[in-house]
Design an enzyme around this catalytic site. Structure first.
Site, PDB file in Angstrom:
ATOM      1  CG  ASN A 189       3.720   0.078   2.259  1.00 34.03           C
ATOM      2  OD1 ASN A 189       3.318  -0.848   1.562  1.00 34.03           O
ATOM      3  ND2 ASN A 189       4.825   0.754   1.982  1.00 34.03           N
ATOM      4  CB  CYS A 236      -0.905   0.009   1.236  1.00 33.03           C
ATOM      5  SG  CYS A 236      -1.896  -1.488   1.421  1.00 33.03           S
TER       6      CYS A 236
END
Length: 670
Positions: A98, A2
Site C-alpha cells: 500500500n 491500496c
C-alpha cells in the site's frame, strides 16, 4: 494506493481459509476498488482472484507454517499489469503493498543491472527484488509512503514495514502461533473469534490526545506498527525495530545538510522540495492538488504548476460560516498560479456524517477537521485520482501559533522564582473571560495555567482537550481504578527524549513530527481520502525534506515569533502578498454553534442515553454538567463534547454490535 491484509501462522489450527481472507479483504474494498487478489501458501495455485466461493468449499489446512495475503488495489501506476499479490521470478517471495515508491524507476535500473527480471512496470515489484538483495534493509532505500507485507517462503518469514513519516497505516495482532496485519483495524476483526475487548488505557489516551497513539489500539491485543519501524515474524517470534529517526539530535553530524548562510539554506530547501514535488507528479491517472490558500498548499500547487505544461487542477471547499471559510485566499492563489480551480461550498451534515466517520476511522478519532477533509476528498475524487497536499509544513517549519507560546514560556522559565509564582497564581483563573475558547483572555488564562507545570507536560496541557484533572473528574470510580498508575503523558514525554539537546521550540516541533503529525494529521488524511479511493501525496513529508528541516536552525523558521519564515522567503514568487502575511486558519467546522443549535438534541440523546451511562466510563453528572455549561455559554466545551460523542458513536458502530452505516451523506455542493 491500496488496502492490504493477511496473516502468518506457525501451527495448523491457526491457518485461515481463503473465504476468511476474502472477508478480511472485502471490508477494506473502499481503499482499492479497481482490483482484488489473494495469496495462500496452502493452495496449489498460490495467487488467485476472489471469485466464486465454491472453489474453496473443500479447503483443508495442511501446513504447520504458512501465510495468506490479501490485497485491494487503487490503480495509479502500471494500470494493466500491477495486480497483487505479486512475487519474484521463482515465486518464493510474495508481497502486498500500500503506497507509492517515488524513486522506483532509479531502483529498478540498478536491480536490472544486478540481473533481476521484471514482469511489470510497477513500483511494487521493485520492493520484491530489493528485498531479495537487501533483506530487511530494503526499506532504507525506499523514498515514498508505504506499508507492506512480504512473505518469504524460503525462510518462512513475514516481514512488515511502514514508511518513515507514518503516511500509510498498519495494524497488527499477535497471538499464540499467529500474526495478522491489515491497513485498517476492521479487517482484523473479520478473523473468526476475533477479540473485541476495549483497552481502558486507550480511552485515557484518546481523551488526552483526541486519537489513540501508536503502538496502542482501542482494542486489547491489537497494535499499530509505528512510523519508521519494521517487523519480522519468524518461528512464532515477533521482532519490531525502528530503522529511521529524523536527525533533530546532533544536527552537526549531518555535514551533507549544513549550510553557512540563510541564502544557502533557502537554495537547498527550494531544490529539495521542488524535487519532492516532481517525483510525486509521476502518475498514469489524473492528478491535482488541494489548495486551501495557506502557505503550504499554495507552495505545492505553485511548484506543480511550474512543472506542468497545462493548468493543474486545484480544489478547495468553503463553509457558509465566515470564520471557517478560506475560499477567497484559495481563489487568489489559483489566479496568481494559473491553475484550473474547483471551488465548492458545503453545508456539512455532521449528524449524518458521524456514523460514517466512526466506521472509517476504526478507532475513536476526535479531530473535527475530519469532516471537511472527507468532503474535500469526495469532491476532489470526482475530477482526479491523485491529489498533492501541503501536510507537514507546519510541524517541520514551526508554523503553528502554539510554538510562539512555547517560545514565550522559555522566557518565563528564566524569571526569578517569586515572579513565576505570582504569574501562576490561581487568582488569574478566576478572572472573567469570553466564552469563546480562542478569545484573547481565554488564551492568556490557558497560557498562565500551563506555566505551573514542567515544560513537556505544559505543552500537552496547552494542546490537549481534556487535561489530566478534568479527565479524572469525568470518569466513574470503577473506570479510574482500571487506569490507575497509567500516565497518558508518557507518549509525549518519550518523543521529547528523542531530541533532548536542542532548544525547546525545536524539541517541541520534533515531538509533533513524531506524534501529532502521524497520529492525527496523516491518519485523518489517509482515512478520509481512502474512503473515496483518492490517493493523497505530501511532498513536505519526503524524508529528504524532513531531514533538511530537522537540522535547520530555528531562527530561519521563526522570525519575531512568526513561523515558516524560510518558506515565505524561499517561495515568495509563488505566494500572493496577502497569503504571506495572513494569520493561520484551522481547517475546522463550527462545533460551538452546532452544539447550541442543530446538534443540541444529539448531546442529550446520545451522551446521556442509558447505553452510554451503562458503559461505566463517564459519570453522568459530570457529562451533564459539561453539556449544560456549554448550552448556558459559561464555557466553550465543543471540542470536549465532540470527543465524547465520537467515542460513543464508535461504541455503537463496533461494539453494539458492529454495523456498517448504510449510506454516506453527499455534501450539499455549490
Amino acid at each position: 494506493m491500496c488496502g492490504i491484509t493477511g496473516t502468518s501462522w506457525t501451527t495448523r489450527d491457526k491457518n485461515i481459509s481463503p473465504l476468511v481472507l476474502r472477508s478480511m479483504t472485502s471490508v477494506i474494498a473502499h481503499r482499492g476498488p479497481d482490483d482484488a487478489g489473494g495469496y495462500h501458501s496452502d493452495l496449489e495455485s498460490r495467487s488467485f482472484l476472489f471469485a466464486d466461493e465454491n472453489q474453496w468449499s473443500d479447503f483443508t489446512p495442511n501446513s504447520e507454517t504458512g501465510a495468506a495475503l490479501g490485497h485491494r488495489r487503487l490503480s495509479i501506476i502500471d494500470l494493466g499489469t500491477g495486480h497483487q499479490p505479486l512475487c519474484n521470478e521463482d515465486g518464493t517471495v510474495w508481497i502486498v503493498f500500500n503506497g507509492e515508491i517515488y524513486n522506483y524507476q532509479e531502483l529498478r535500473t540498478e536491480l536490472v543491472g544486478q540481473g533481476h527480471q521484471f514482469k511489470t512496470e510497477s513500483d511494487t515489484e521493485v520492493i520484491v527484488h530489493l528485498y531479495e538483495e537487501q533483506g530487511a534493509a530494503c526499506v532504507e532505500h525506499l523514498r515514498g509512503m508505504f506499508a507492506f507485507a512480504i512473505w518469504d517462503e524460503r525462510r518462512q518469514r513475514l516481514f512488515l514495514a511502514r514508511d518513515r513519516m507514518g503516511q500509510k497505516p498498519l495494524f497488527y495482532r499477535e497471538e499464540p502461533s499467529r500474526l495478522s496485519f491489515a491497513s485498517e483495524l476492521k479487517s482484523l476483526l473479520q478473523l473468526p473469534g476475533a477479540s473485541r475487548e476495549v483497552d481502558p488505557h486507550a480511552i485515557e489516551l484518546f481523551l488526552a490526545y483526541q486519537y489513540v497513539p501508536h503502538p496502542w489500539s482501542i482494542l486489547k491485543g491489537y497494535q499499530k506498527l509505528p512510523p519508521a519501524h519494521r517487523a519480522i515474524y519468524e518461528q512464532g517470534q515477533l521482532t519490531v525495530e525502528r530503522y529511521w529517526t529524523p536527525p533533530y539530535q546532533h544536527p552537526e553530524l549531518r555535514t551533507d545538510l549544513k549550510f553557512q548562510t540563510p541564502q544557502e539554506w533557502s537554495k537547498a530547501l527550494r531544490q529539495t522540495l521542488t524535487e519532492s514535488v516532481r517525483i510525486r507528479m509521476r502518475s498514469d491517472v489524473p492528478l491535482g492538488a488541494f489548495l486551501s490558500g495557506g502557505i503550504d498548499s499554495t507552495i505545492i500547487a505553485g511548484l506543480m504548476q511550474s512543472m506542468s505544461e497545462r493548468p493543474v487542477h486545484t480544489f478547495s471547499i468553503g463553509f457558509p460560516v465566515k470564520q471557517f471559510d478560506e475560499t477567497s485566499y484559495a481563489r487568489e492563489a489559483a489566479a496568481m498560479l494559473g491553475t484550473e480551480h474547483h471551488e465548492y461550498v458545503v453545508e456539512p451534515e455532521a449528524l449524518e456524517m458521524l456514523p460514517r466517520l466512526a466506521w472509517h476511522y476504526d478507532e475513536p478519532f476526535a479531530d473535527s477537521s475530519a469532516i471537511p477533509t472527507m468532503y474535500l476528498s469526495q469532491v476532489t475524487r470526482q475530477e482526479v485520482t491523485v491529489s498533492l497536499s501541503g501536510d507537514g509544513g507546519d510541524e517541520l517549519f514551526a508554523g503553528y501559533d502554539r510554538y510562539r507560546a512555547v517560545a514565550l514560556s522559555q522566557l518565563f522559565d528564566r524569571l526569578p522564582g517569586f515572579v513565576r509564582k505570582m504569574m501562576t497564581a490561581s487568582i488569574w483563573q478566576k478572572l472573567p473571560a469570553s466564552v469563546e475558547q480562542k478569545s484573547f483572555r481565554r488564551r492568556v488564562k490557558r497560557f498562565l495555567a500551563g506555566l505551573a507545570v514542567p515544560p513537556e507536560r505544559r505543552y500537552l496541557k496547552w494542546v490537549g482537550i481534556f487535561d489530566t484533572e478534568r479527565r479524572l473528574e469525568m470518569y466513574t470510580p470503577e473506570f479510574r481504578e482500571q487506569i490507575q498508575n497509567f500516565d497518558a503523558d508518557q507518549f509525549l514525554l518519550d518523543a521529547y527524549q528523542l531530541c533532548p539537546d536542542r532548544d525547546f521550540v525545536t524539541r517541541t516541533t520534533a515531538t509533533d513530527v513524531l506524534t501529532y503529525l502521524p497520529c492525527d494529521i496523516l491518519t485523518k488524511v489517509d482515512i478520509a481520502s481512502m474512503a473515496h479511493s483518492l490517493e493523497c501525496r505530501s511532498p513536505f513529508l519526503d524524508h529528504h525534506v524532513a531531514e533538511l528541516a530537522a537540522v535547520m536552525p530555528l531562527d530561519l523558521k521563526m522570525h519575531k515569533g512568526r513561523g515558516k519564515q524560510i518558506l515565505v522567503d524561499t517561495f515568495a514568487d509563488l505566494l500572493p502578498e496577502s497569503i504571506q502575511t495572513r494569520k493561520k486558519m484551522g481547517f475546522g467546522v463550527p462545533l460551538n454553534h452546532w452544539f447550541r443549535h442543530e446538534l443540541k438534541p444529539l448531546l442529550y440523546d446520545v451522551l446521556l442515553d442509558q447505553r452510554a451511562i451503562d458503559r461505566q466510563i463517564f459519570d453522568r453528572k459530570a457529562v451533564e454538567q459539561l453539556i449544560n455549561e456549554h448550552q448556558n455559554q459559561q464555557w466553550d466545551h465543543s471540542a470536549r463534547l465532540w470527543s465524547l460523542l465520537v467515542l460513543e458513536m464508535w461504541f455503537r458502530t463496533f461494539m453494539d454490535p458492529a454495523s456498517i452505516p448504510d449510506h454516506f451523506p453527499e455534501a450539499a455542493l455549490v
